[in-house]
Enzyme design. Structure first.
Site, PDB file in Angstrom:
ATOM      1  N   ASP A 101      10.829  20.521 -26.091  1.00 43.61           N
ATOM      2  CA  ASP A 101      10.056  20.022 -24.946  1.00 43.61           C
ATOM      3  C   ASP A 101      10.884  20.222 -23.679  1.00 43.61           C
ATOM      4  O   ASP A 101      12.086  20.500 -23.751  1.00 43.61           O
ATOM      5  CB  ASP A 101       9.714  18.534 -25.124  1.00 43.61           C
ATOM      6  N   GLU A 167      12.531  15.038 -26.666  1.00 41.79           N
ATOM      7  CA  GLU A 167      13.858  14.660 -26.177  1.00 41.79           C
ATOM      8  C   GLU A 167      13.804  14.146 -24.746  1.00 41.79           C
ATOM      9  O   GLU A 167      14.468  13.175 -24.392  1.00 41.79           O
ATOM     10  CB  GLU A 167      14.818  15.854 -26.271  1.00 41.79           C
TER      11      GLU A 167
HETATM   12 ZN   LIG Z   1      18.158  18.816 -23.068  1.00 45.34          ZN
HETATM   13 ZN   LIG Z   2      16.900  17.573 -20.469  1.00 45.40          ZN
END
Ligand SMILES: [Zn+2]
Ligand SMILES: [Zn+2]
Ligand SMILES: [Zn+2]
Ligand SMILES: [Zn+2]
Lengths: 477, 477
Positions: A101, A167
């Site tokens: 992501d 993340e």
């Molecule tokens: Zn990263």
């Molecule tokens: Zn990042």
């Protein structure tokens, strides 16, 4: 005949256009995890990686982290992609982590080009959202696998992937899966390698062995039952804002010294060995000034600056919830205000003890005010610091690989921020975790015009592959 | 045969249902000046008043304040309605001011009934937006005129109206018109009377002779060129928030004492005569606690509390612009923060001198920090305090009228907030201005379920009429 690693390096050098094409395809998928409108693109990016890995002969599985509660709206979480290449018990097993992501990006934020179209500029910078964070590094590993497949070479180690799609939005669901798979999918892992941070500067590679933790605090002062008019009530009642500012101004000095008694007691002293690692770091005060855009450094030397970034605690005031925050003038007496601050923590500070010290101190300071308002303090998040031994064979392998590819010894660095997954892997797997960055310190990971230099991408691919050979040859103590 | 004033009072008592009907019609027009969607309703409310005044034989003119720049959208400003009833040079001329716009109100804000439908509850409270602020008082004057017309009585004074439709949105355009008309439309005005404030408590009428001023300050601290990550930069650079909190915490103590040297130097001492006016005010500490919803009083007596509200300065911290203000956790180092605070001012503090004292002090305090950030302070608004002599014949007339209608001497009050038009009329016309409230202290002028007690409305109409007779009989010194 050249060695397999040299053959690989030569091949990688020649195939860089194909690697850039692959990165172009990945950047074109706007896998922004923080915006529900793009959630399907995050899934599409996961599929892209699954297809690539399968095409290279990996055996791929996914884990479903479930559903996210996005401000009341349920949103499906993108899969954790687990892939295995090689299961030879005679080889070591390296687990690599990355995320697919990206941060949000809009042309109108100040991008010079479409953020989801990879372009290479005249300085050979590959510009696009996710180029450096973290699609470049993730594809780096895939390119290593592809090169070996094309060359008919066996990988020198067994490789396992753990790729997540959340993340940039708190890695929701990842920890449970890491701990759950520790003695299952991750059972045979010997070491972990993560490429999701950056060189200290712009010219010299580094390996990173430490991260600060962070404890976040909410300091709440409550007084009236509703906001009041300062004309009517000013100077007649205890105002929550006055109390909040009195207490929050006692937390840290303008020079960054934390005023909470006992807070430094467990901070490890700098050892002679550690002291030496600061001697020839590729970093200058000018680089700090450039990053900040102003010469507001507290310390005058690189060593003092980086020690305070990496291995001493800091305390920052972030804001106030419940007070007036818009432009213009408003004469309100806010009824309930929440001051937000955080403490960056280092070995051997203990989150629980830090919270106790903070609680004790702010309660004492509030009591001194003689206010009739009520104050409460809570720690809303406590992520621990992390430090690995830079002498571990995994780090030696990485250092050797840097020397082979770049011809220099890497900087030995820490970071001031946190990368929570590092600690999760170490706690769950009890194996050495290495941070081996691909990009430069000025890549602008979360900013406009994020870039990855072509040379960093290509050299990074060589580095990751070479590292696997060094791991294979390492002799664990 | 009874006197004209008694005839009027008797008539007003009998005609209260008609007065409530008139108020019902006015409340039904949602003349919210702060919301562009309702601007046409503000105009409609202006028309309503013009029609009422004309029907009573007033000669009506309007002044056009022009166009408002509403965040870039031009919006026509509602007219200033000027009306004259009587031009007898043998009579005194009283100018009455009121406003026909109201605060926003939505049922879902917590109103028990439709805010724009006047309802009378079991306690005879007339509930509806604008009932007390300021449609009740404006119609009060109109009802006085109507009663005299119906009774075939001449008004004892010449009456002039100045009614605006933007009071709740900064009275845009009004000041220019007041100063421009001072020697024209308002030329013959002897005294001014404004009914746009409230009784101190809920049981006893008052006349109000003073208002605090307010000086608003923006304290800006600038450091990095953009927001920074506290993990990377914490403890290595001077943080604007740390500096801001250090300086803002030095402005006022938790007990409300302002720490700026010299700030109290020009505050007038309480005279023996003034001291006496606090002796039997209709106010209790319980009323303060009820209004605040908590027992967080700084002072223990009514006298100390009201003196600090009315005639001593106060300093309140309102908020921070540029910092994190949402719920949740964010670890930002804000690059530029603007602290907002204001000082309520009293005679004989001078706005210009206050700004100088504030500038000097915050510059000194900031210099003590040894920060490399830059700090600037600016006064964004300075409205002066206002005080009239409560011994002026206009006040004596009002006091006599209160005694006649209510059978008690009124409280002599000030207010802690400001009503800028008061000062404008005094400065432009150089005539005595009287604040003669109709509603009670708990009317909730800007809150949900705003109300005007039926008895306050009816007695208020009697009071306004009786006041005109007292003015007519007064002997100016
Ligand atoms: Zn990263
Ligand atoms: Zn990042
Ligand atoms: Zn009003
Ligand atoms: Zn109002």
């Amino acid at each position: 005949m050249s060695s397999p690693v040299d053959t690989f390096i030569e091949y990688a050098e020649k195939n860089q256009e194909a690697y850039i094409d692959r990165l172009r395809k990945a950047v074109a998928i706007p896998s922004v995890s923080g915006d529900p409108a793009y959630r399907k693109e995050v899934f599409r990016m996961g599929e892209f990686l699954i297809d690539e890995l399968k095409a290279l002969g990996a055996s791929v599985e996914t884990r479903d982290p479930g559903v996210q509660d996005f401000h009341g709206t349920p949103l499906p979480l993108p899969p954790i992609v687990l892939a295995t290449i090689g299961t030879d018990p005679a080889k070591k097993t390296v687990l690599v982590y990355g995320h697919y992501d990206v941060q949000p990006a809009l042309k109108e934020d100040g991008w010079n080009t479409d953020p989801f179209e990879l372009v290479e500029d005249e300085k050979h910078r590959l510009i696009g959202r996710g180029s450096s964070d973290d699609k470049g590094p993730v594809l780096g590993w895939i390119n290593v696998v592809e090169a070996h497949k094309e060359l008919g070479l066996e990988l020198p180690v067994n490789l396992k992937f753990c790729l997540e799609g959340m993340e940039e939005s708190g890695s929701e669901g990842l920890d449970d899966i890491i701990f759950n798979e520790a003695d299952k999918y991750f059972k045979d892992v010997d070491v972990v390698s993560i490429s999701d941070n950056y060189w200290l500067g712009t010219t010299k590679p580094c390996v990173t062995y430490g991260l600060r933790g962070v404890s976040y605090f909410h300091l709440t002062v409550k007084g009236p039952k509703a906001d009041l008019h300062s004309g009517v009530f000013g100077a007649t009642i205890h105002e929550p804002m006055t109390d909040l500012f009195a207490v929050m101004s006692k937390l840290v000095t303008p020079k960054g010294k934390i005023l909470i008694p006992g807070i430094y007691d467990n901070v490890l002293a700098v050892s002679a060995e550690e002291e030496k690692t600061y001697d020839d770091l590729s970093f200058t005060m000018q680089e700090l000034h450039d990053a900040v855009g102003n010469e507001i450094n507290i310390h005058d030397s690189v060593k003092d600056t980086l020690q305070h970034r990496w291995r001493f605690p800091s305390l920052s005031l972030h804001g106030v919830e419940g007070a007036f925050y818009n432009p213009g003038d408003k004469t309100v007496i806010p009824a309930r205000v929440v001051g937000k601050f955080s403490i960056r923590t280092v070995p051997d500070m203990e989150p629980k003890q830090i919270t106790e010290l903070v609680e004790k101190y702010v309660n004492e300071e509030f009591a001194k005010l003689g206010s009739k308002n009520t104050m409460s303090i809570s720690c809303t998040h406590a992520g621990n610091h992390w430090v690995a031994s830079p002498n571990h064979w995994n780090y030696v392998a990485a250092s050797n690989a840097v020397e082979k590819v770049f011809g220099v010894k890497p900087d030995l660095t820490r970071e001031g921020g946190s990368i929570p997954v590092t600690l999760s892997f170490q706690d769950a797997l009890k194996k050495n975790v290495l941070l081996l960055p691909m990009g430069r310190g000025d890549d602008g990971a979360h900013s406009t015009n994020e870039k990855l230099d072509r040379s960093n991408y290509v050299s990074g691919i060589k580095l990751l592959g070479t590292y696997l050979y060094e791991v294979a040859e390492a002799k664990p103590e």
